[in-house]
Scaffold this motif. Structure first.
Motif, mmCIF file in Angstrom:
data_model
loop_
_atom_site.group_PDB
_atom_site.id
_atom_site.type_symbol
_atom_site.label_atom_id
_atom_site.label_comp_id
_atom_site.label_asym_id
_atom_site.label_seq_id
_atom_site.Cartn_x
_atom_site.Cartn_y
_atom_site.Cartn_z
ATOM 1 N N GLY A 250 39.891 54.035 40.142
ATOM 2 C CA GLY A 250 40.233 53.008 41.113
ATOM 3 C C GLY A 250 38.998 52.366 41.717
ATOM 4 N N THR A 251 39.248 51.440 42.628
ATOM 5 C CA THR A 251 38.168 50.653 43.216
ATOM 6 C C THR A 251 38.236 50.702 44.736
ATOM 7 O OG1 THR A 251 38.251 49.142 41.331
ATOM 8 C CG2 THR A 251 37.137 48.336 43.308
ATOM 9 N N VAL A 252 37.111 51.042 45.359
ATOM 10 C CA VAL A 252 36.964 50.898 46.810
ATOM 11 C C VAL A 252 36.299 49.539 47.035
ATOM 12 C CG1 VAL A 252 35.962 51.827 48.930
ATOM 13 C CG2 VAL A 252 36.657 53.385 47.089
ATOM 14 N N VAL A 253 37.018 48.657 47.722
ATOM 15 C CA VAL A 253 36.551 47.288 47.938
ATOM 16 C C VAL A 253 35.503 47.260 49.057
ATOM 17 C CG1 VAL A 253 37.341 45.091 48.927
ATOM 18 C CG2 VAL A 253 38.656 46.197 47.105
ATOM 19 N N HIS A 254 34.461 46.439 48.868
ATOM 20 C CA HIS A 254 33.472 46.241 49.939
ATOM 21 C C HIS A 254 33.493 44.783 50.382
ATOM 22 C CE1 HIS A 254 32.188 50.167 48.950
ATOM 23 N NE2 HIS A 254 31.584 49.855 47.827
ATOM 24 N N PRO B 25 33.016 42.876 37.608
ATOM 25 C CA PRO B 25 33.887 41.790 38.104
ATOM 26 C C PRO B 25 35.335 41.951 37.647
ATOM 27 C CG PRO B 25 31.775 40.906 37.378
ATOM 28 C CD PRO B 25 31.762 42.369 37.012
ATOM 29 N N ALA B 26 35.541 42.435 36.429
ATOM 30 C CA ALA B 26 36.916 42.584 35.928
ATOM 31 C C ALA B 26 37.685 43.673 36.673
ATOM 32 C CB ALA B 26 36.875 42.907 34.433
ATOM 33 N N GLU B 27 36.951 44.583 37.318
ATOM 34 C CA GLU B 27 37.619 45.687 38.022
ATOM 35 C C GLU B 27 37.898 45.364 39.486
ATOM 36 O OE1 GLU B 27 35.575 49.269 35.357
ATOM 37 O OE2 GLU B 27 34.575 48.528 37.159
ATOM 38 N N LEU B 28 37.503 44.180 39.921
ATOM 39 C CA LEU B 28 37.673 43.814 41.335
ATOM 40 C C LEU B 28 38.968 43.026 41.544
ATOM 41 C CD1 LEU B 28 34.004 42.719 42.075
ATOM 42 C CD2 LEU B 28 35.194 44.708 43.045
ATOM 43 N N PRO B 29 39.651 43.253 42.670
ATOM 44 C CA PRO B 29 40.852 42.456 42.974
ATOM 45 C C PRO B 29 40.481 40.988 43.184
ATOM 46 C CG PRO B 29 40.675 44.391 44.415
ATOM 47 C CD PRO B 29 39.368 44.269 43.697
ATOM 48 N N PRO B 30 41.481 40.093 43.128
ATOM 49 C CA PRO B 30 41.204 38.670 43.315
ATOM 50 C C PRO B 30 40.509 38.404 44.654
ATOM 51 C CG PRO B 30 43.531 39.049 42.766
ATOM 52 C CD PRO B 30 42.894 40.386 42.893
ATOM 53 N N GLY B 31 39.470 37.585 44.605
ATOM 54 C CA GLY B 31 38.798 37.161 45.836
ATOM 55 C C GLY B 31 37.841 38.166 46.422
ATOM 56 N N VAL B 32 37.605 39.276 45.731
ATOM 57 C CA VAL B 32 36.723 40.319 46.261
ATOM 58 C C VAL B 32 35.394 40.285 45.489
ATOM 59 C CG1 VAL B 32 36.395 42.817 46.441
ATOM 60 C CG2 VAL B 32 38.596 41.801 47.021
ATOM 61 N N ASP C 196 38.336 47.419 55.010
ATOM 62 C CA ASP C 196 37.905 46.381 55.947
ATOM 63 C C ASP C 196 38.459 45.011 55.587
ATOM 64 O OD1 ASP C 196 36.253 48.315 57.226
ATOM 65 O OD2 ASP C 196 34.867 48.106 55.540
ATOM 66 N N GLY C 197 39.638 44.975 54.996
ATOM 67 C CA GLY C 197 40.227 43.688 54.624
ATOM 68 C C GLY C 197 40.381 42.802 55.846
ATOM 69 N N PRO C 198 40.264 41.467 55.663
ATOM 70 C CA PRO C 198 40.342 40.561 56.814
ATOM 71 C C PRO C 198 41.662 40.689 57.563
ATOM 72 C CG PRO C 198 40.290 39.353 54.717
ATOM 73 C CD PRO C 198 40.039 40.782 54.402
ATOM 74 N N ARG D 146 49.741 42.049 51.935
ATOM 75 C CA ARG D 146 48.330 42.393 51.681
ATOM 76 C C ARG D 146 48.186 43.140 50.353
ATOM 77 N NH1 ARG D 146 48.460 44.236 57.082
ATOM 78 N NH2 ARG D 146 47.955 46.398 56.545
ATOM 79 N N ALA D 147 49.119 44.063 50.095
ATOM 80 C CA ALA D 147 49.043 44.840 48.852
ATOM 81 C C ALA D 147 49.203 43.923 47.640
ATOM 82 C CB ALA D 147 50.116 45.922 48.863
ATOM 83 N N ARG D 148 50.137 42.973 47.740
ATOM 84 C CA ARG D 148 50.382 42.069 46.607
ATOM 85 C C ARG D 148 49.210 41.113 46.408
ATOM 86 N NH1 ARG D 148 56.578 41.321 48.538
ATOM 87 N NH2 ARG D 148 57.458 43.039 47.348
ATOM 88 N N ALA D 149 48.518 40.776 47.486
ATOM 89 C CA ALA D 149 47.337 39.918 47.332
ATOM 90 C C ALA D 149 46.241 40.665 46.579
ATOM 91 C CB ALA D 149 46.836 39.476 48.712
ATOM 92 N N LEU D 150 46.118 41.970 46.850
ATOM 93 C CA LEU D 150 45.098 42.771 46.153
ATOM 94 C C LEU D 150 45.511 43.072 44.721
ATOM 95 C CD1 LEU D 150 43.821 45.732 48.391
ATOM 96 C CD2 LEU D 150 42.550 43.710 47.684
#
Ligand SMILES: Cc1cc2nc3c(=O)[nH]c(=O)nc-3n(C[C@H](O)[C@H](O)[C@H](O)COP(=O)(O)OP(=O)(O)OC[C@H]3O[C@@H](n4cnc5c(N)ncnc54)[C@H](O)[C@@H]3O)c2cc1C
Length: 318
Positions: free
Chosen positions: A94-98, A119-126, A213-215, A254-258
């Motif tokens: 999995g991925t911990v977003v920064h 980059p391919a492992e990151l959620p959209p916009g991260v 720390d999502g907005p 929020r979950a669906r956006a990620l």
């Protein structure tokens, strides 16, 4: 010494609390040869532990050095359990977003194979994240399994609410009652940290995502095979445990956006629970004179993550 519980020739040890902490402590004490009786007000499925996602991650728990040590012991234990499907434990990437650059996350020393996400492992916009493989503990399966193992190890389980530690029989007492531990020991530093989750059908996700720390707030998506746990919230001081429909709608958005694959996943269940918050985890012998009383509580958002490491320290203190 009279007999309490089953098992070996050691001390008669009473454990107060039957969530993930109390159950794990009871098991490790019994395995060490103590005769253990576990006093639990509620069945495992009615505890905060049952609400947890539960991803191995040191969220809202301190102090950092002890948390890393307890977490490492637990990670090893869960990795071994992941080999057996009946435990409900799996290892998942999995991925911990920064949201801000974090080249060396503080928790990374406890985790092998940590690397920057591609980059391919990151959620959209991260823009950045850390990639690793961690234990995921499906508490709906893990807690009943653990309770069975505890009983098989000779622990006597008593369904009762303890009013005073002084009244609990035994040569030693372990207080592992989550949020209720502070009041039992005259410690007023605990604070509930309310969290809400919604579980949706798993569309076949392979990995988890954690965005502390999502907005729009804390967000995590943890697939468990039969469902995906979407969270979350962390409201200090709130005491309600009824899921709020508006909060759930925001969590899902929020979950669906990620993880856009969740867009059409139907909701299966929902829950809210109170994390046992405390400035630091309390793991110490609080009554060195007379019979030992060992405190083990205040694990915040990381009780599952720290459970095996803390249980090992409890055994040493008893
Ligand atoms: C939404 C949410 C998500 C979470 N996600 C994660 C995660 O991904 N990873 C993670 O590691 N952690 C997570 N957590 C945190 C984790 O759930 C807690 O840290 C953990 O459950 C604490 O376990 P515990 O055994 O101390 O307390 P509890 O699970 O609350 O158990 C307390 C036990 O004590 C008993 N008890 C209470 N009072 C008495 C009494 N007077 N006499 C006898 N028995 C008593 C209760 O009946 C119960 O058996 C999450 C929590 C929430 C709410």
């Amino acid at each position: 010494m009279s007999t309490v519980g089953g098992g070996g020739p050691g001390l008669r040890v009473a454990v107060v609390g039957g969530g993930v902490i109390g159950l794990t402590c009871a098991l490790e004490l019994a395995r060490t040869g103590h005769r253990v009786r576990l006093h639990a007000a509620d069945p495992p499925e009615a505890t905060t532990s049952a609400v947890a996602a539960a991803l191995w991650f040191p969220y809202r728990a301190a102090p950092a050095d002890a948390v890393l040590r307890w977490g490492a012991v637990s990670r090893t234990a869960f990795t071994a359990l992941a080999g057996d499907p009946v435990t409900g434990v799996t290892l998942r990437p999995g991925t911990v977003v920064h949201r801000t650059p974090e080249p060396d996350p503080w928790w990374a020393p406890g985790v092998p194979g940590v690397r920057p996400a591609t980059p391919a492992e990151l959620p959209p916009g991260v823009a950045a994240g850390t990639r690793c493989t961690l234990p995921v503990v499906d508490t709906g399966r893990y807690l009943p399994w653990l309770a069975d193992v505890v009983r098989s190890a000779g622990v006597e389980v008593v369904r009762e609410r303890v009013a005073r530690v002084e009244d609990v029989p035994g040569d030693a007492v372990v207080v592992a009652a989550g949020l209720a531990s502070g009041p039992l020991l005259g410690d007023g530093t605990g604070v509930p940290v309310q969290g809400q989750v919604v579980r949706v059908a798993d569309p076949g996700l392979t990995g988890w995502v954690l965005d502390e720390d999502g907005p729009a707030g804390l967000t995590y998506v943890v697939p468990r095979g039969r469902d995906v746990v979407c969270g979350g919230t962390a409201v200090e001081g709130a005491t309600g445990t009824d899921p709020d429909p508006d909060v759930e709608a925001a969590v899902l958005a929020r979950a669906r956006a990620l993880v856009p694959e969740l867009r059409h996943a139907p909701v299966l269940s929902r829950a809210a629970g109170l994390r046992p918050g405390r400035p630091t985890v309390r793991l110490e012998r609080v009554e060195p004179a007379g019979r030992p009383v060992v405190a083990c509580y205040g694990h915040g958002g990381a009780g599952v993550t720290l459970s095996w490491g803390c249980a090992a320290d409890v055994v040493a203190l008893v």
